[in-house]
Design a protein around this motif. Structure first.
Motif, PDB file in Angstrom:
ATOM      1  N   LEU A  48       0.827  -1.202   0.000  1.00  0.00           N
ATOM      2  CA  LEU A  48       0.000   0.000   0.000  1.00  0.00           C
ATOM      3  C   LEU A  48       0.868   1.263   0.000  1.00  0.00           C
ATOM      4  O   LEU A  48       0.593   2.224  -0.721  1.00  0.00           O
ATOM      5  CB  LEU A  48      -0.923  -0.017   1.222  1.00  0.00           C
TER       6      LEU A  48
ATOM      7  N   LEU B 164      -8.716   4.480  -3.777  1.00  0.00           N
ATOM      8  CA  LEU B 164      -8.345   3.317  -2.969  1.00  0.00           C
ATOM      9  C   LEU B 164      -9.168   2.087  -3.298  1.00  0.00           C
ATOM     10  O   LEU B 164      -8.921   1.011  -2.747  1.00  0.00           O
ATOM     11  CB  LEU B 164      -8.514   3.643  -1.481  1.00  0.00           C
TER      12      LEU B 164
ATOM     13  N   PHE C  56      -7.210  -0.949  -4.542  1.00  0.00           N
ATOM     14  CA  PHE C  56      -6.511  -1.765  -3.542  1.00  0.00           C
ATOM     15  C   PHE C  56      -7.489  -2.696  -2.835  1.00  0.00           C
ATOM     16  O   PHE C  56      -7.137  -3.836  -2.495  1.00  0.00           O
ATOM     17  CB  PHE C  56      -5.819  -0.854  -2.525  1.00  0.00           C
TER      18      PHE C  56
ATOM     19  N   LEU D 200      -8.444   0.021   6.882  1.00  0.00           N
ATOM     20  CA  LEU D 200      -7.582   1.187   6.804  1.00  0.00           C
ATOM     21  C   LEU D 200      -8.260   2.287   7.608  1.00  0.00           C
ATOM     22  O   LEU D 200      -9.330   2.775   7.242  1.00  0.00           O
ATOM     23  CB  LEU D 200      -7.391   1.620   5.343  1.00  0.00           C
TER      24      LEU D 200
ATOM     25  N   ILE E  34      -3.259   0.539   9.537  1.00  0.00           N
ATOM     26  CA  ILE E  34      -3.843  -0.596   8.820  1.00  0.00           C
ATOM     27  C   ILE E  34      -3.953  -1.776   9.779  1.00  0.00           C
ATOM     28  O   ILE E  34      -3.062  -2.012  10.589  1.00  0.00           O
ATOM     29  CB  ILE E  34      -3.008  -0.957   7.570  1.00  0.00           C
TER      30      ILE E  34
END
Length: 766
Positions: free
Chosen positions: A66, A194, A197, A210, A303
């Motif tokens: 990330l 995002l 991801f 997250l 995270i």
């Protein structure tokens, strides 16, 4: 019998030892269950430790991917800010330059795989954007409220994360100022989406979160966890987030974590409630996870990885179930073996006890005092015990096989019932055993023996039989005759005593009537005694009007002789008024002296007080005693006017006597009336010397007086107490702190229902 007692003692000892064994086995079973549970916990912790090691490696890998993926977009705004076409479009604002810049931004986005790239002027207005072809284009939008614009316009690189107000997509924003010389002419912005991801890591065997600095889920592998907060946010913090429009209309709610416990320093076990749909039905499930977290310094985020513990929990539950099932099966088999052993032992003991019981029953039958005879199903004699032969006085062997009627004959009133056995078959006692009881006599001998016969049905294993019991009633018959004779004698004595009691009762009624007459005479005597004491004052009260009448009459004759008729008429009016006045005085004394019983009814307290004062007024004037009477309160009590006036006259007379005995004290009598709940209290207070302790103890006893010798009969207060109690009240006496005595009469307030009941009682008492 000895063997039987030993058997019972052995069974009791065995029962106690069996209870101890049961408690021992139960304790062992509980210990094994506890060991299985603790073993499962140890195995679970070991598997969770292995899972933590694997998950920690995955967490570091996820964080690295990330960080590296987002880091490549960090410097893109700086490159865009140094582009000459960007500066020219911001400086000149030509449409051709802006269109060319839109195409270049679109191409750069396609190459770098960024979400969006756009250019803002110094007012925050978007002049060019990579998504200029889309309906939700940023072109023309004003983003001056965004923190990344405010930081870049001050000459600083900007960073920000938020839910897009135009695209409604979550992203991380990088911004940088565009310089023309030393002046800032615009802002270059790159947005990283995002979602890519989330899709990339959605198929992993773990869940990831997250979290922004406020512990709000900004990105997650579970869409329903987005915008959930881990922990608590104050109202001020929620208002700050809403004002920043970071999540643009999304409600911030708490993630449903119902259990949270640290596993070690770097991980913790959490349970989350989540709605799941199974076969079209929505269910609420509790999901367990192992959570590990680490910060992402580039984004100022945190995270977390949530590794599911469902498989581990299911394996541990299966392991526990297998071991518990094995232990349970072993315990059941062992219990069955013990039960079979116990059943065999009990069967052997039961057979042995049966043999002893049979021998014991035979002994009981042979030695019992009651005669026993057995009949077959045709009601013929089968066997008998020696007690029957002792009752009859001869052997009964010839009667075997003969009907019961050869041995027993019922009394005349029961003969028909015994000959017809229909009653026997219908007779059933509370235990469900059919019995028949009759009285009669044994007739096999020369002398009849009175007995009570009980016939009982016995259902033997192979046939039907009957048991007949004979109880000797010779003594009982004699006792019955004695009791009958005693009962006859007792009834005769009761009749004689009843006649005596009736005569005594008649005499007692006569005495009661005489006693009531005596009481009425005593009350009347007390009234007349009071009138005797008041005769001097009455003479004075009547003497004055008579003198005035004689004067007015003499003057009237003279006026008539002179022809002065008006003056004569005036004198006659005065004579009439004085006559009415004398009539009122005499009428009051006549009412006071009247005989009669208490008649309950509503009476005004003030009226009774004024009536008593009219009687006692002349005496008080004669001796110079001051009277103080409270104002009329309008109180109504339940009582009799004449008798209440008699009580008050008696109290006022006693008060006057007490004041005259204390010649040095002020001469004053006060009458007060107050209300206490459902009662009215009339108090007569004098300024005498008060009451002695001995007088207070015996004050209301008949013929007791505290006055000087020769004054009073000692009946006034005793009669007053009886009158007040007959009216449902009480009378009491006290010594006042200021000196003198106080007598209080407490009477019930008028009530129509209570007045009727009290009137009946008063007639019986007075």
């Amino acid at each position: 019998m000895r063997v039987l007692k030993e058997r019972y003692a052995f069974r009791i000892r065995w029962l106690f030892s069996s209870k101890q064994l049961i408690w021992l086995y139960l304790s062992a079973f509980l210990i094994v269950v506890l060991l299985i549970w603790k073993g499962g916990e140890a195995l679970r912790n070991q598997q969770i430790k292995a899972l933590r090691i694997d998950s920690f490696e995955q967490l570091n890998q996820l964080a690295s991917v990330l960080e590296s993926a987002i880091a490549k977009y960090q410097h893109m705004p700086t490159l865009l800010a140094s582009n000459d076409r960007v500066k020219k479009a911001l400086r000149d604002g030509l449409e051709s330059d802006i269109n060319q810049l839109n195409r270049e931004l679109e191409q750069i986005n396609r190459i770098t795989e960024a979400s969006d790239s756009y250019i803002l002027n110094t007012d925050g207005l978007t002049i060019a954007a990579s998504n200029y072809r889309e309906e939700a284009s940023f072109v023309g939008g004003n983003f001056s409220f965004r923190p990344y614009f405010k930081e870049a316009i001050q000459g600083k690189p900007g960073r920000y994360y938020a839910l897009g107000t135009t695209s409604n997509r979550r992203g991380y924003y990088f911004s940088y100022p565009v310089y023309e010389g030393s002046s800032i002419i615009g802002i270059a912005v790159v947005k990283v989406d995002l979602t890519q991801f989330e899709k990339r890591f959605a198929s992993q065997n773990y869940e990831f979160l997250l979290l922004d600095p406020d512990n709000i889920v900004f990105s997650s592998s579970r869409p329903n966890w987005l915008y959930r907060v881990l922990g608590e946010l104050s109202h001020i913090e929620l208002q700050r987030i809403a004002d920043s429009q970071r999540y643009f209309g999304q409600s911030i709610e708490k993630l449903a974590i119902v259990y949270q416990k640290p596993f070690d320093e770097k991980s913790q076990i959490v349970d989350v409630l989540e709605n799941t749909v199974t076969n079209g039905t929505e269910e609420l499930q509790r999901l367990s996870f192992l959570r590990m977290s680490r910060p992402i310094r580039l984004l100022d985020f945190q995270i977390s990885i949530l590794a599911p513990l469902k498989i581990i929990n299911e394996e541990i539950s299966l392991w526990r179930a297998i071991f518990a099932g094995g232990v349970t099966i072993t315990a059941l088999l062992f219990g069955l073996a013990m039960l079979r052993r116990r059943m065999l032992r009990e069967r052997s003991d039961a057979n042995e006890m049966t043999r002893h019981n049979q021998a014991y029953i035979r002994e009981v039958i042979q030695n019992t005092q009651a005669g026993l005879v057995t009949l077959d199903e045709h009601h013929k004699i089968e066997s008998f015990n020696p007690a029957v032969e002792r009752l009859v006085g001869r052997p009964l062997a010839p009667l075997v096989g003969q009907p019961l009627g050869r041995l027993f004959q019922p009394d005349e009133q029961d003969a028909s019932s015994l000959s017809s056995h229909a009653d026997f078959w219908d007779a059933t006692n509370d235990l469900g055993i059919k019995v028949l009881t009759r009285e009669g006599h044994l007739c096999y001998s020369n002398q009849a023996v009175p007995v009570e016969m009980t016939l009982c049905k016995m259902q033997l294993p192979n046939r039907l039989s009957y048991l007949v019991t004979f109880h000797d009633m010779t003594e009982r018959k004699r006792y019955e005759q004695d009791i009958t004779q005693a009962r006859i004698e007792l009834e005769a004595r009761v009749k004689e005593r009843t006649v005596e009691l009736e005569g005594a009762n008649i005499r007692l009624r006569h005495e009661i009537e005489e006693h009531k007459g005596t009481q009425r005479e005593l009350i009347q005597t007390a009234k007349l005694a009071v009138l005797g004491q008041l005769s001097a004052g009455l003479n004075h009260e009547l003497n004055q009007p008579l003198t005035a009448i004689r004067a007015f009459a003499g003057n009237g004759l003279k006026f008539l002789d002179r022809g002065q008729y008006e003056q004569a008429h005036t004198n006659l009016q005065h004579i009439s008024q004085l006559g009415h006045h004398m009539g009122d005085i005499i009428a009051r004394f006549k009412v006071f002296a009247r005989k009669g019983d208490v008649h309950q009814g509503p009476i005004a307290v003030q009226t009774a007080i004024m009536g008593a004062l009219k009687i006692m007024g002349p005496r008080y004037k004669e001796v110079g005693i001051e009277l103080q009477v409270t104002e009329d309160q309008g109180f109504i009590v339940n009582g009799d006017m004449v008798f209440l006036e008699q009580v008050l006259v008696n109290l006022l007379a006693n008060a006057a006597d007490a004041i005259l005995e204390a010649s040095d004290n002020p001469k004053c009598v006060c009458i007060e009336q107050t209300c206490e709940e459902n009662h009215i209290v009339i108090c007569v207070q004098d300024s005498g010397n008060g009451l002695s302790d001995d007088a207070i103890r015996h004050l209301f006893e008949p013929f007791f007086t505290s006055k000087s010798s020769g004054l009073g009969l000692g009946l006034g207060l005793s009669i007053s107490q009886r009158i007040v109690e007959a009216m449902g009240g009480q009378i009491s006496a006290y010594n006042r702190d200021a000196g003198g005595a106080e007598f209080c009469v407490r009477l019930p307030r008028f009530n129509h229902q209570s007045s009727q009941s009290l009137s009946k009682e008063s007639k019986e008492e007075i």
